[in-house]
Scaffold this motif. Structure first.
Motif, PDB file in Angstrom:
ATOM      1  N   SER A 194       0.807  -1.225   0.000  1.00 41.54           N
ATOM      2  CA  SER A 194       0.000   0.000   0.000  1.00 41.54           C
ATOM      3  C   SER A 194       0.839   1.274   0.000  1.00 41.54           C
ATOM      4  N   GLN A 195       2.104   1.196   0.412  1.00 34.82           N
ATOM      5  CA  GLN A 195       2.972   2.375   0.461  1.00 34.82           C
ATOM      6  C   GLN A 195       3.642   2.669  -0.889  1.00 34.82           C
ATOM      7  N   LEU A 196       3.479   1.767  -1.858  1.00 31.00           N
ATOM      8  CA  LEU A 196       4.153   1.897  -3.142  1.00 31.00           C
ATOM      9  C   LEU A 196       3.183   1.854  -4.303  1.00 31.00           C
ATOM     10  N   SER A 197       3.551   2.546  -5.379  1.00 33.59           N
ATOM     11  CA  SER A 197       2.782   2.512  -6.617  1.00 33.59           C
ATOM     12  C   SER A 197       3.736   2.723  -7.787  1.00 33.59           C
ATOM     13  N   PRO A 198       3.327   2.346  -9.002  1.00 28.78           N
ATOM     14  CA  PRO A 198       4.195   2.580 -10.161  1.00 28.78           C
ATOM     15  C   PRO A 198       4.348   4.085 -10.393  1.00 28.78           C
ATOM     16  N   GLY A 199       5.548   4.499 -10.773  1.00 30.06           N
ATOM     17  CA  GLY A 199       5.774   5.903 -11.057  1.00 30.06           C
ATOM     18  C   GLY A 199       7.244   6.250 -11.044  1.00 30.06           C
ATOM     19  N   PRO A 200       7.540   7.500 -11.401  1.00 28.92           N
ATOM     20  CA  PRO A 200       8.943   7.925 -11.454  1.00 28.92           C
ATOM     21  C   PRO A 200       9.508   8.192 -10.059  1.00 28.92           C
ATOM     22  N   GLU A 253       7.650  -1.942   4.332  1.00 27.38           N
ATOM     23  CA  GLU A 253       8.719  -1.607   5.276  1.00 27.38           C
ATOM     24  C   GLU A 253       9.910  -0.985   4.557  1.00 27.38           C
ATOM     25  N   ILE A 254      10.239  -1.496   3.385  1.00 27.75           N
ATOM     26  CA  ILE A 254      11.336  -0.937   2.592  1.00 27.75           C
ATOM     27  C   ILE A 254      10.984   0.484   2.174  1.00 27.75           C
ATOM     28  N   ALA A 255       9.747   0.680   1.722  1.00 23.72           N
ATOM     29  CA  ALA A 255       9.304   2.013   1.298  1.00 23.72           C
ATOM     30  C   ALA A 255       9.404   3.025   2.429  1.00 23.72           C
ATOM     31  N   ILE A 256       8.999   2.633   3.610  1.00 28.23           N
ATOM     32  CA  ILE A 256       9.046   3.534   4.764  1.00 28.23           C
ATOM     33  C   ILE A 256      10.492   3.848   5.131  1.00 28.23           C
ATOM     34  N   ARG A 257      11.323   2.825   5.222  1.00 25.61           N
ATOM     35  CA  ARG A 257      12.714   3.028   5.650  1.00 25.61           C
ATOM     36  C   ARG A 257      13.534   3.832   4.648  1.00 25.61           C
ATOM     37  N   LEU A 258      13.298   3.618   3.351  1.00 31.67           N
ATOM     38  CA  LEU A 258      14.064   4.323   2.325  1.00 31.67           C
ATOM     39  C   LEU A 258      13.346   5.578   1.807  1.00 31.67           C
ATOM     40  N   LYS A 259      12.160   5.826   2.347  1.00 25.78           N
ATOM     41  CA  LYS A 259      11.377   7.005   1.957  1.00 25.78           C
ATOM     42  C   LYS A 259      11.159   7.052   0.436  1.00 25.78           C
ATOM     43  N   ILE A 260      10.623   5.962  -0.078  1.00 24.42           N
ATOM     44  CA  ILE A 260      10.275   5.908  -1.498  1.00 24.42           C
ATOM     45  C   ILE A 260       8.783   5.645  -1.621  1.00 24.42           C
ATOM     46  N   GLU A 261       8.218   6.101  -2.720  1.00 22.16           N
ATOM     47  CA  GLU A 261       6.785   5.927  -2.958  1.00 22.16           C
ATOM     48  C   GLU A 261       6.487   5.140  -4.221  1.00 22.16           C
ATOM     49  N   HIS A 262       7.495   5.018  -5.096  1.00 24.22           N
ATOM     50  CA  HIS A 262       7.239   4.413  -6.398  1.00 24.22           C
ATOM     51  C   HIS A 262       8.231   3.311  -6.737  1.00 24.22           C
ATOM     52  N   TYR A 263       7.854   2.527  -7.699  1.00 31.77           N
ATOM     53  CA  TYR A 263       8.683   1.493  -8.291  1.00 31.77           C
ATOM     54  C   TYR A 263       8.418   1.528  -9.778  1.00 31.77           C
ATOM     55  N   PRO A 264       9.225   0.949 -10.612  1.00 30.79           N
ATOM     56  CA  PRO A 264      10.415   0.142 -10.363  1.00 30.79           C
ATOM     57  C   PRO A 264      11.571   1.006  -9.862  1.00 30.79           C
ATOM     58  N   VAL A 265      12.413   0.384  -9.037  1.00 30.22           N
ATOM     59  CA  VAL A 265      13.557   1.089  -8.463  1.00 30.22           C
ATOM     60  C   VAL A 265      14.677   0.099  -8.176  1.00 30.22           C
ATOM     61  N   LEU A 266      15.902   0.547  -8.438  1.00 27.88           N
ATOM     62  CA  LEU A 266      17.104  -0.226  -8.121  1.00 27.88           C
ATOM     63  C   LEU A 266      17.732   0.405  -6.893  1.00 27.88           C
ATOM     64  N   ILE A 267      18.019  -0.416  -5.897  1.00 26.19           N
ATOM     65  CA  ILE A 267      18.610   0.049  -4.643  1.00 26.19           C
ATOM     66  C   ILE A 267      19.947  -0.648  -4.478  1.00 26.19           C
ATOM     67  N   SER A 268      21.003   0.153  -4.388  1.00 27.07           N
ATOM     68  CA  SER A 268      22.347  -0.398  -4.181  1.00 27.07           C
ATOM     69  C   SER A 268      22.976   0.269  -2.962  1.00 27.07           C
ATOM     70  N   ALA A 269      24.188  -0.097  -2.655  1.00 27.46           N
ATOM     71  CA  ALA A 269      24.872   0.462  -1.487  1.00 27.46           C
ATOM     72  C   ALA A 269      25.106   1.966  -1.633  1.00 27.46           C
ATOM     73  N   SER A 270      25.196   2.432  -2.871  1.00 31.63           N
ATOM     74  CA  SER A 270      25.553   3.837  -3.096  1.00 31.63           C
ATOM     75  C   SER A 270      24.457   4.686  -3.718  1.00 31.63           C
ATOM     76  N   ALA A 271      23.403   4.077  -4.225  1.00 33.21           N
ATOM     77  CA  ALA A 271      22.395   4.884  -4.924  1.00 33.21           C
ATOM     78  C   ALA A 271      21.017   4.220  -4.952  1.00 33.21           C
ATOM     79  N   LEU A 272      20.055   5.078  -5.151  1.00 35.00           N
ATOM     80  CA  LEU A 272      18.677   4.662  -5.376  1.00 35.00           C
ATOM     81  C   LEU A 272      18.317   5.274  -6.725  1.00 35.00           C
ATOM     82  N   GLU A 273      17.979   4.447  -7.691  1.00 38.30           N
ATOM     83  CA  GLU A 273      17.767   4.960  -9.045  1.00 38.30           C
ATOM     84  C   GLU A 273      16.726   4.158  -9.808  1.00 38.30           C
ATOM     85  N   GLN A 274      16.296   4.758 -10.899  1.00 38.62           N
ATOM     86  CA  GLN A 274      15.318   4.080 -11.741  1.00 38.62           C
ATOM     87  C   GLN A 274      15.983   3.891 -13.057  1.00 38.62           C
TER      88      GLN A 274
END
Length: 171
Positions: free
Chosen positions: A73-79, A150-171
């Protein structure tokens, strides 16, 4: 009347010194559990290595239908807005859904995701057919259905698709 509280205090004081001793199974040659360790194939030298990634054996999972549907519920498709992260040691992973944007993103990035060893979390999956479509968009990648709230809350993201690495959060 004053004796009872004094006795209670003494007992509490003595209790703090009465600690159980930790016993390590198989620590000595005369340990009675040693034959059982050998029967089960457990090795005394097996130790978890914190600098190595540990992966679960998913080959035994045959039916994931009991997990579905997965809704986040914390995530939806988008940029998303790319940003730097400082999470040393984090293995790359990505969040996707069964929507057309996620499937297109997966097809476009499948080779790069495979090369970096990224694992996938399908955070919006309606049924087994949807999970099959998601996995077919990126053959050879591990993609598991998981609630991503839980991932969305901790990383403060609202949308996907998303790549999460040690150094960046990107689409």
């Amino acid at each position: 009347m004053k004796r009872i509280p004094l006795i209670c205090y003494c007992i509490l004081l003595w209790a703090s010194f009465a600690q159980a001793e930790l016993t390590v199974v198989g620590n000595s040659p005369d340990d009675v559990t040693l034959p059982y360790l050998h029967m089960t194939g457990a090795q005394m030298s097996d130790r978890a290595q914190p600098d190595r990634a540990m992966h679960a054996d998913l080959s035994t999972v045959t039916d994931e239908a009991w997990i579905l549907p997965v809704r986040s519920s914390q995530l939806s498709p988008g940029p998303i807005t790319p940003r730097a992260l400082n999470m040393p040691g984090l293995q790359p992973f990505f969040l996707v859904g069964g929507d057309p944007q996620s499937l297109t993103w997966l097809r476009q990035h499948a080779v790069g995701l495979r090369e970096m060893g990224a694992a996938g979390l399908a955070v919006e999956v309606a049924d087994t057919e949807s999970l099959t479509r998601i996995r077919a968009a990126a053959p050879g990648l591990t993609i598991l259905p998981v609630n991503g709230n839980e991932i969305a809350i901790r990383l403060k993201i609202e949308h996907y698709p998303v790549l999460i690495s040690a150094s960046a959060l990107e689409q």
